[in-house]
Design a protein around this motif. Structure first.
Motif, PDB file in Angstrom:
ATOM      1  N   TRP A 108      50.422  40.409  60.654  1.00 23.15           N
ATOM      2  CA  TRP A 108      50.811  39.066  61.052  1.00 23.15           C
ATOM      3  C   TRP A 108      51.819  39.111  62.197  1.00 23.15           C
ATOM      4  O   TRP A 108      52.729  39.946  62.206  1.00 23.15           O
ATOM      5  CB  TRP A 108      51.461  38.314  59.892  1.00 23.15           C
ATOM      6  CG  TRP A 108      50.555  37.849  58.817  1.00 23.15           C
ATOM      7  CD1 TRP A 108      50.485  38.316  57.533  1.00 23.15           C
ATOM      8  CD2 TRP A 108      49.605  36.782  58.890  1.00 23.15           C
ATOM      9  NE1 TRP A 108      49.552  37.624  56.816  1.00 23.15           N
ATOM     10  CE2 TRP A 108      48.990  36.667  57.620  1.00 23.15           C
ATOM     11  CE3 TRP A 108      49.206  35.917  59.902  1.00 23.15           C
ATOM     12  CZ2 TRP A 108      48.008  35.725  57.344  1.00 23.15           C
ATOM     13  CZ3 TRP A 108      48.220  34.977  59.626  1.00 23.15           C
ATOM     14  CH2 TRP A 108      47.632  34.889  58.365  1.00 23.15           C
ATOM     15  N   CYS A 109      51.675  38.206  63.139  1.00 19.53           N
ATOM     16  CA  CYS A 109      52.689  37.965  64.169  1.00 19.53           C
ATOM     17  C   CYS A 109      53.350  36.618  63.916  1.00 19.53           C
ATOM     18  O   CYS A 109      52.844  35.802  63.143  1.00 19.53           O
ATOM     19  CB  CYS A 109      52.056  37.980  65.568  1.00 19.53           C
ATOM     20  SG  CYS A 109      51.474  39.611  66.097  1.00 19.53           S
ATOM     21  N   ASN A 110      54.457  36.379  64.567  1.00 20.75           N
ATOM     22  CA  ASN A 110      55.196  35.131  64.376  1.00 20.75           C
ATOM     23  C   ASN A 110      54.501  33.931  65.011  1.00 20.75           C
ATOM     24  O   ASN A 110      54.680  32.797  64.580  1.00 20.75           O
ATOM     25  CB  ASN A 110      56.601  35.275  64.973  1.00 20.75           C
ATOM     26  CG  ASN A 110      57.499  34.113  64.623  1.00 20.75           C
ATOM     27  OD1 ASN A 110      57.954  33.970  63.489  1.00 20.75           O
ATOM     28  ND2 ASN A 110      57.744  33.245  65.595  1.00 20.75           N
ATOM     29  N   ASP A 111      53.656  34.173  66.037  1.00 20.47           N
ATOM     30  CA  ASP A 111      53.120  33.103  66.878  1.00 20.47           C
ATOM     31  C   ASP A 111      51.962  32.327  66.253  1.00 20.47           C
ATOM     32  O   ASP A 111      51.028  32.935  65.732  1.00 20.47           O
ATOM     33  CB  ASP A 111      52.567  33.668  68.194  1.00 20.47           C
ATOM     34  CG  ASP A 111      53.545  34.543  68.939  1.00 20.47           C
ATOM     35  OD1 ASP A 111      54.494  35.055  68.320  1.00 20.47           O
ATOM     36  OD2 ASP A 111      53.337  34.743  70.139  1.00 20.47           O
ATOM     37  N   PRO A 112      51.973  31.010  66.364  1.00 25.02           N
ATOM     38  CA  PRO A 112      50.732  30.258  66.159  1.00 25.02           C
ATOM     39  C   PRO A 112      49.697  30.726  67.186  1.00 25.02           C
ATOM     40  O   PRO A 112      50.056  31.179  68.279  1.00 25.02           O
ATOM     41  CB  PRO A 112      51.142  28.808  66.415  1.00 25.02           C
ATOM     42  CG  PRO A 112      52.608  28.776  66.152  1.00 25.02           C
ATOM     43  CD  PRO A 112      53.115  30.104  66.621  1.00 25.02           C
ATOM     44  N   TYR A 113      48.433  30.615  66.817  1.00 25.36           N
ATOM     45  CA  TYR A 113      47.354  31.113  67.673  1.00 25.36           C
ATOM     46  C   TYR A 113      46.776  30.001  68.553  1.00 25.36           C
ATOM     47  O   TYR A 113      46.567  28.877  68.093  1.00 25.36           O
ATOM     48  CB  TYR A 113      46.237  31.691  66.817  1.00 25.36           C
ATOM     49  CG  TYR A 113      44.974  32.035  67.572  1.00 25.36           C
ATOM     50  CD1 TYR A 113      44.860  33.224  68.272  1.00 25.36           C
ATOM     51  CD2 TYR A 113      43.892  31.144  67.589  1.00 25.36           C
ATOM     52  CE1 TYR A 113      43.701  33.548  68.973  1.00 25.36           C
ATOM     53  CE2 TYR A 113      42.736  31.447  68.282  1.00 25.36           C
ATOM     54  CZ  TYR A 113      42.641  32.649  68.972  1.00 25.36           C
ATOM     55  OH  TYR A 113      41.497  32.948  69.669  1.00 25.36           O
ATOM     56  N   VAL A 147      48.626  34.307  64.676  1.00 26.40           N
ATOM     57  CA  VAL A 147      48.062  35.499  65.289  1.00 26.40           C
ATOM     58  C   VAL A 147      48.121  36.681  64.334  1.00 26.40           C
ATOM     59  O   VAL A 147      49.136  36.920  63.668  1.00 26.40           O
ATOM     60  CB  VAL A 147      48.813  35.852  66.587  1.00 26.40           C
ATOM     61  CG1 VAL A 147      48.317  37.180  67.157  1.00 26.40           C
ATOM     62  CG2 VAL A 147      48.655  34.738  67.614  1.00 26.40           C
ATOM     63  N   VAL A 148      47.031  37.434  64.286  1.00 26.24           N
ATOM     64  CA  VAL A 148      46.951  38.693  63.548  1.00 26.24           C
ATOM     65  C   VAL A 148      46.511  39.764  64.528  1.00 26.24           C
ATOM     66  O   VAL A 148      45.615  39.547  65.335  1.00 26.24           O
ATOM     67  CB  VAL A 148      45.956  38.590  62.375  1.00 26.24           C
ATOM     68  CG1 VAL A 148      45.752  39.944  61.718  1.00 26.24           C
ATOM     69  CG2 VAL A 148      46.428  37.576  61.349  1.00 26.24           C
ATOM     70  N   GLY A 158      42.996  34.686  65.274  1.00 23.40           N
ATOM     71  CA  GLY A 158      43.757  33.596  64.679  1.00 23.40           C
ATOM     72  C   GLY A 158      43.358  33.469  63.216  1.00 23.40           C
ATOM     73  O   GLY A 158      42.181  33.290  62.906  1.00 23.40           O
ATOM     74  N   GLU A 159      44.328  33.564  62.313  1.00 22.96           N
ATOM     75  CA  GLU A 159      44.048  33.594  60.874  1.00 22.96           C
ATOM     76  C   GLU A 159      44.776  32.461  60.162  1.00 22.96           C
ATOM     77  O   GLU A 159      45.901  32.085  60.532  1.00 22.96           O
ATOM     78  CB  GLU A 159      44.517  34.939  60.307  1.00 22.96           C
ATOM     79  CG  GLU A 159      44.096  35.216  58.881  1.00 22.96           C
ATOM     80  CD  GLU A 159      42.601  35.448  58.771  1.00 22.96           C
ATOM     81  OE1 GLU A 159      41.891  34.455  58.490  1.00 22.96           O
ATOM     82  OE2 GLU A 159      42.134  36.584  58.958  1.00 22.96           O
TER      83      GLU A 159
END
Length: 303
Positions: free
Chosen positions: A223-228, A251-252, A271-272
């Motif tokens: 997982w990343c912090n950002d919305p995708y 974002v993954v 994008g998850e």
């Protein structure tokens, strides 16, 4: 659906995850770890120096384009994906907080080996872990429990931005993989569909990338912090991009034990759904690692 609606409160999304069951090129150089520090809980983190890099790819999926120049400030990143041992240590610890009662959540991972990466982790699971890990080490938590918004000025743990993740993964390389362009070499660096045996494996068994970071590709997707947003690269800021303000997916990065070699490239992005309502990855293929600000005493000129 807005980010606010998706993330209020963080704990609510956790219930979904808890109840679910899953399904010579530059990059070819020998790994040379950067400065490694140990946290108060004994976790190794790599001090990733700030710098410019070329993010994305013009030869991959449409959402990887265009290639664009990005600056990332220095940060600390976990050398390994968060393991069951670390997750259980933090989850079961008693911490004091005026804002939220951090009760143990339990570990939803399918494979419970202490050095296996945690999986079946929702985005909110990961964010709450970051907050509790911060409190356990006397640091300021980054995430607002009510909104899920990240305070990047706090000195606690958080998920990496998408730019930080790719910068660390590439480790100074410009090739499709940190080790070069030949996907046949991936088996030496990652657990993925061709060699995983349909499961995760203990962290750190494969070769690290040139900066000494393990399992950036394969094992569990991170997982990343950002919305995708599929077209975010077309208008993102040049310095320290942090993704769009809101979004239904997050974002993954990095691919997982279920992934093809193509999906393990440095620039590949997905994008998850943060709460597993509509997962692209198998739930037992979703994990994470943490980052945090570099303490002042480790910054150049202060040592």
């Amino acid at each position: 659906m807005t980010r606010m609606r998706r993330l209020i409160p963080l704990a609510a999304i956790l219930l979904v995850g808890l109840s679910s069951c899953g399904r010579s090129e530059r990059g070819a150089a020998t790994a040379t770890p950067l400065k490694i520090i140990k946290t108060k809980t004994g976790v190794e983190m790599v001090l990733v120096p700030g710098g410019w890099f070329q993010m994305g790819s013009d030869h991959g999926q449409p959402d990887e384009a265009p290639v664009h120049k990005v600056w990332v400030d220095s940060f600390l990143m976990d050398r390994f994906e968060v393991t069951n041992a670390l997750y259980d240590l933090v989850d079961q610890a008693e911490v004091e907080s005026e804002d939220f009662d951090y009760l143990p959540l339990g570990n939803p991972s399918h494979w419970k080996g202490p050095q296996h990466p945690v999986e079946q982790m929702s985005w909110s699971h990961a964010a709450l872990f970051c907050n509790k890990r911060s409190l356990l080490e006397g640091l300021e938590p980054c995430y607002d429990i009510e909104t899920g918004k990240c305070n990047f000025e706090a000195n606690g743990y958080r998920l990496p931005t998408e730019a930080e993740w790719e910068y660390a993964c590439r480790a100074g390389t410009t090739t499709p993989y940190p080790f070069g362009s030949d996907p046949r070499l991936l088996k030496s660096y990652a657990w993925y569909a061709a060699n995983s045996g349909k499961r995760t494996h203990p962290v750190g068994l494969k070769k690290p990338n040139p900066w000494g970071l393990y399992d950036m590709l394969g094992n569990v997707a991170e997982w990343c912090n950002d919305p995708y947003s599929k077209d975010y690269y077309r208008h993102s800021p040049e310095r320290n991009p942090r993704g769009p303000a809101e979004g239904e997916r997050y974002v993954v990065r990095g691919g997982a034990w279920t992934s093809s070699a193509e999906a393990c490239r440095s620039a590949y992005r997905v994008g998850e759904d943060p709460g597993f309502e509509d997962a692209c990855f198998a739930r037992d293929a979703l994990g994470f690692r943490c980052v945090r600000k570099v303490p002042p005493d480790l910054l150049p000129g202060n040592r």
